[in-house]
Design a protein around this motif. Structure first.
Motif: not given
Length: 389
Positions: A259-268
């Protein structure tokens, strides 16, 4: 035009290499996205120097005929070692006997001023904004008949832009106060109503903790101020971990990390895409050992995000420091007009053709952007008559 080194760099893109995006925190219309370094930079440190002139509006002398006047609450001081060894930010050193005997503020002299072999004082954000205000400052490069004597002799002359102090942005002070700083945090991306307002990155977590409140003294564009004033509180992005497939703590940990990786990818790629995917023009300002202080201007893309700013990068182009300012639509249009005119040697006919408009329409567009005084009065009157016909 300016005392600063105008060396252009080849880089056109910003990146946040070495920084990891962490889950956001929200307060009202403010969303703060922390950036964490796994390996802090130890041979470059930043600290703040408060402007003793307080709320006045000091002026920085750029050349004998050119000055920059603005609200300048503080300066940043960069210290570096030059040999890769660790440096301590001033104010944290125990051996004060080796520190400078006095710290005179010379903000009236230059935007970036050396104060020693391994020390540089610069004015955060104003270094970048001065680059925007001085954009094509000299005006027409060829004395075409449409331009007034004033434009030919004095160029654009005095230019001014309006911005809001962070303390005037609704909810920002409370958001910064309650924000929980992450271990290893070296930066933050600031959103108002989910519009990216500013990016701020420093070399070391201790620098960030010391400079975190300084975001309240920064400048923000009118779009950001309006969003903060008018928009409703933002929803939080909550992680959604499905029950299916989770049977152990290890499964739950892996799902949370995903979930943290998905959020970081979506944000960036989505939320910060306007900053990181746009083309920028960099100008080198100073060398700081293996680091380089530069400022950058956006591509002035109409109806899109446009950010200007300044950055310190290492020899591999990785950011040690970053601070940005988001231009409003009007500021973007003014920059776009100046850029297009300069690209066509300030010839109105060729510029109008490139923009897909008539020459009278371009003349009136210049007037609406605040550059009407640059055109001869009879020429401008002729444009008005032709546009009304």
């Amino acid at each position: 035009m300016t005392a600063l080194d105008q060396t252009a760099l080849d880089r056109t893109a910003l990146d946040l290499t070495g920084l990891t995006t962490r889950p956001a925190q929200t307060w009202g219309a403010v969303r703060l996205v922390p950036l964490v370094r796994e390996q802090p930079i130890t041979d470059l440190r930043l600290h703040q120097r408060v402007n003793p002139m307080g709320g006045e509006y000091p002026s920085v002398k750029l050349t004998p005929k050119l000055s920059y006047t603005s609200y300048i609450p503080h300066g940043f001081v960069a210290d570096w070692t030059g040999d890769g060894g660790a440096a301590a930010a001033y104010g944290t050193q125990l051996d004060v006997a080796d520190a400078p005997r006095a710290l005179p503020l010379r903000a009236q002299q230059r935007m970036a001023q050396r104060e020693g072999r391994t020390r540089l004082r610069f004015l955060p954000l104003h270094l970048a904004l001065e680059g925007y205000l001085a954009l094509h400052f000299n005006g027409p490069v060829i004395a075409w008949q449409e331009w007034s004597d004033r434009a030919v002799r004095h160029g654009l002359g005095a230019r001014a832009e309006q911005a809001y102090r962070g303390a005037e942005v609704r909810g920002l002070a409370d958001a910064l106060r309650v924000f929980e700083v992450h271990p290893g945090q070296c930066g933050v991306l600031l959103y108002l109503a989910d519009a990216l307002a500013a990016a701020f990155v420093v070399p070391h977590p201790a620098d960030y903790r010391a400079l975190h409140p300084s975001l309240l003294h920064d400048l923000y564009g009118e779009l950001v101020h309006h969003y903060a004033t008018l928009m409703q509180p933002l929803p939080e992005f909550r992680a959604a971990i499905p029950e299916r497939g989770i049977s152990t703590l290890a499964d739950l940990r892996r799902a949370a990390e995903q979930q943290e990786r998905d959020w970081a990818r979506f944000h960036d790629t989505t939320m910060a895409g306007g900053l990181l995917s746009g083309d920028h023009r960099f100008q080198e300002v100073r060398r700081l050992g293996r680091f380089t202080l530069s400022r950058f201007l956006p591509g002035f893309r109409l109806k899109q995000e446009n950010h200007l700013g300044e950055t310190i990068t290492d020899e591999h182009g990785r950011p040690a420091y970053l601070k940005t300012f988001r231009l409003s639509e009007n500021q973007t249009r003014r920059g776009h007009l100046l850029d297009r005119l300069a690209a066509h040697d300030w010839h109105l006919g060729r510029t109008a053709e490139a923009l897909g408009v008539t020459e009278p329409a371009l003349g009136l567009r210049l007037e609406a952007a605040g550059f009407g005084l640059l055109l001869r009065r009879d020429v401008l009157d002729g444009y008005r008559r032709r546009a009304a016909a």
